[in-house]
Motif scaffolding. Structure first.
Motif, mmCIF file in Angstrom:
data_model
loop_
_atom_site.group_PDB
_atom_site.id
_atom_site.type_symbol
_atom_site.label_atom_id
_atom_site.label_comp_id
_atom_site.label_asym_id
_atom_site.label_seq_id
_atom_site.Cartn_x
_atom_site.Cartn_y
_atom_site.Cartn_z
ATOM 1 N N LYS A 6 3.706 -6.596 -0.096
ATOM 2 C CA LYS A 6 2.642 -7.090 -0.973
ATOM 3 C C LYS A 6 3.197 -8.225 -1.832
ATOM 4 O O LYS A 6 4.290 -8.107 -2.394
ATOM 5 C CB LYS A 6 2.126 -5.952 -1.856
ATOM 6 C CG LYS A 6 1.065 -6.388 -2.856
ATOM 7 C CD LYS A 6 1.608 -6.540 -4.266
ATOM 8 C CE LYS A 6 0.654 -7.222 -5.213
ATOM 9 N NZ LYS A 6 1.175 -7.384 -6.568
ATOM 10 N N GLY A 183 -4.593 -5.955 -11.635
ATOM 11 C CA GLY A 183 -3.298 -5.604 -11.048
ATOM 12 C C GLY A 183 -3.430 -4.678 -9.841
ATOM 13 O O GLY A 183 -2.454 -4.146 -9.333
ATOM 14 N N ASP A 186 -1.493 -4.067 -6.130
ATOM 15 C CA ASP A 186 -0.365 -3.128 -5.955
ATOM 16 C C ASP A 186 -0.861 -1.844 -5.290
ATOM 17 O O ASP A 186 -0.156 -1.233 -4.485
ATOM 18 C CB ASP A 186 0.225 -2.732 -7.316
ATOM 19 C CG ASP A 186 0.978 -3.857 -8.000
ATOM 20 O OD1 ASP A 186 1.491 -4.742 -7.298
ATOM 21 O OD2 ASP A 186 1.060 -3.830 -9.245
ATOM 22 N N VAL A 242 5.547 -3.174 -14.447
ATOM 23 C CA VAL A 242 5.751 -4.178 -13.419
ATOM 24 C C VAL A 242 4.748 -3.904 -12.306
ATOM 25 O O VAL A 242 4.198 -4.809 -11.692
ATOM 26 C CB VAL A 242 7.188 -4.098 -12.854
ATOM 27 C CG1 VAL A 242 7.488 -5.281 -11.962
ATOM 28 C CG2 VAL A 242 8.185 -4.015 -13.976
HETATM 29 MG MG MG Z 1 0.636 -7.325 -10.691
#
Ligand code: MG
Ligand code: ADP
Ligand code: ASP
Length: 437
Positions: A6, A183, A186, A242
């Motif tokens: 990814k 995000g 992920d 993260v």
């Molecule tokens: Mg990210």
């Protein structure tokens, strides 16, 4: 061997970054499944495509012209395509999307186009097949992912092929596109790795792994080379973000190792995350990492004889539950109970919660300590090194840092320490300098 790779927004910000990605993919024939985010910032004052798309939608909703923003978005993709010499007809799709936007299209559909176009370009560039997330990543009506169905659909679509998949979105049972949290690519990567029983899930970003402490507090903090899934949960819960937290579950359940790598430093091994490590490296610190956050309060309820009443704890917890305030940590004494809570949740309900605790429990005392920072010292090796916590408290004390709260999980995986906010950065530095460096 199958690796799902990814790439985050910063790894796809422009054609230079796309070239780095191709290089990485071509170095290892096992990297056959690629998941991409939307292009991120090229420089610190640049915009993420996802943010621009949200902005477009907000303008659309209030009937304000968004032509300039739309133009910026299209130009970003067209520049990448032209710089890479690709022949993907984006113009027709951009015009079509613009028309649909005029006639009503959901926010999620608009924003999802960020990863969609990114994946289309990457597929053409790598010579891989494009598999739309719409074809496999299915949500239940309550917004959770229908993993059984999604995994089955992806296996049918991707098994044995070289594919590029857009992250961050999927489809509702009625066919509408639904976004994940910010995000979320992920999570898409983790779901793809789990669906295809990958040997490793590689998460390529702009740092060479998870650092042992926030680099704004500890400059040149070392990279964590190996961390367990449980340790990572502890670290990311309190601050080290993260990876999207929810991306851990799908791979962990299937025992797939997760490797965080840096697109700009591909030779660095990054951070390896696994369920456990059979042997430890020699000379490693008993600390795996340090993380923390400001913005907590400690509510302490004291009442003599509290521990002998079987229902005291339940009654306290029920009051917090009623006001929807999560107790993050709960250190207890014989006659007292402390609830460490986030100010963000407590602020508007503080007096109501205190009044009800007073009325229901009739305590001897209730105190609220504000401006608390919580820091977590996380380390699986603490269990085998006796006296770790004592040494940490001693080092803090010697440096004039007053500890307001201590909580240690039964697994001895972490020590949670509450300090005044002003002591937060010094506390992290003292622990890092004494036990890591
Ligand atoms: Mg990210
Ligand atoms: P991507 O666009 O690749 O998904 P993100 O911005 O979501 O990247 O995540 C990577 C960022 O996480 C890093 O650039 C860094 O600023 C931040 N970060 C927060 N805590 C840590 C930590 N402990 N170690 C490393 N990076 C961290
Ligand atoms: N592009 C989305 C975001 O900016 C998803 C992601 O990057 O993972 O949040």
């Amino acid at each position: 061997m199958l690796k799902v790779a990814k790439f985050g927004g910063s790894s796809l910000a422009d054609a230079v970054q796309y070239r780095k990605v191709k290089d990485i993919i071509e170095r290892d024939p096992a990297r056959t499944v690629v998941v991409v985010s939307a292009p991120g910032k090229r420089t610190s004052d640049d915009h993420k495509i996802t943010d621009l798309l949200y902005l477009c939608e907000a303008h659309l909703k209030y009937g304000v012209s968004f032509d300039d923003i739309y133009e910026m978005i299209c130009t970003r993709y067209i520049t990448i395509r032209n710089d890479l010499g690709l022949k993907v007809d984006l113009e027709t799709e951009f015009a079509e999307l613009r028309r649909e936007m005029r006639h009503g299209i959901s926010r999620d559909e608009i924003v999802s186009r960020g990863e969609y176009f990114s994946a289309r370009l990457m597929a053409a560039y790598l010579g891989y097949e494009f598999i739309d997330a719409k074809l496999w990543l299915t949500f239940n009506l309550d917004g959770t992912v229908d993993t059984e169905k999604s995994y089955e659909l992806l296996r049918i679509a991707a098994e044995g092929r070289k594919v590029v998949i857009p992250g961050f979105y999927g489809v509702m049972p009625d066919g509408h596109i639904r976004l994940m949290d910010r995000g979320g690519s992920d999570i898409t990567g983790a779901l793809a790795a789990a669906a295809l029983d990958a040997d490793v899930y590689e998460n390529w970003t702009d740092v060479s792994g998870i650092l042992m402490a926030d680099p704004r507090i500890v400059p040149n903090a070392k990279t964590i080379d190996r961390v367990t899934y449980s340790e990572l949960r502890e670290l990311s819960y309190i601050g080290a973000q993260v990876l999207h937290e929810a991306s851990i579950f799908p791979v962990r359940r299937k025992n797939i190792p997760l490797n965080i790598r840096n697109t700009n430093e591909p030779d660095h091994p990054g951070t390896m995350i696994q369920e456990y490590f059979t042997e430890e490296l020699p000379d490693s610190s008993f600390i795996t990492g340090l993380a923390g956050r400001k913005g907590f309060s400690i509510i302490t309820i004291t009442k003599s004889g509290m521990s002998s009443k079987v229902d005291s704890l339940r009654r306290i917890v029920e009051i917090f539950e009623k006001y929807n305030v999560t107790i993050s940590y709960a250190p207890t004494g014989i006659d007292c109970f402390s609830a460490v809570v986030e100010n963000q949740q407590l602020d508007s309900r503080k007096y109501a919660v205190l009044a009800e605790l007073q009325k229901e429990l009739k305590p001897d005392d209730i105190t609220v300590t504000e401006q608390i920072a919580v820091l977590a010292v996380v380390g699986r090796r603490m269990i085998s090194r006796s006296g770790s916590s004592g040494r940490i408290f001693e080092a803090l004390g010697e440096n004039g840092i007053n500890i307001r709260m201590i909580s240690q999980g039964p697994e001895e995986l972490n020590i949670i320490i509450g300090v005044k906010e002003a002591d937060f950065n010094p506390a992290i530095r003292v622990i890092y300098e004494n036990f890591v460096d």
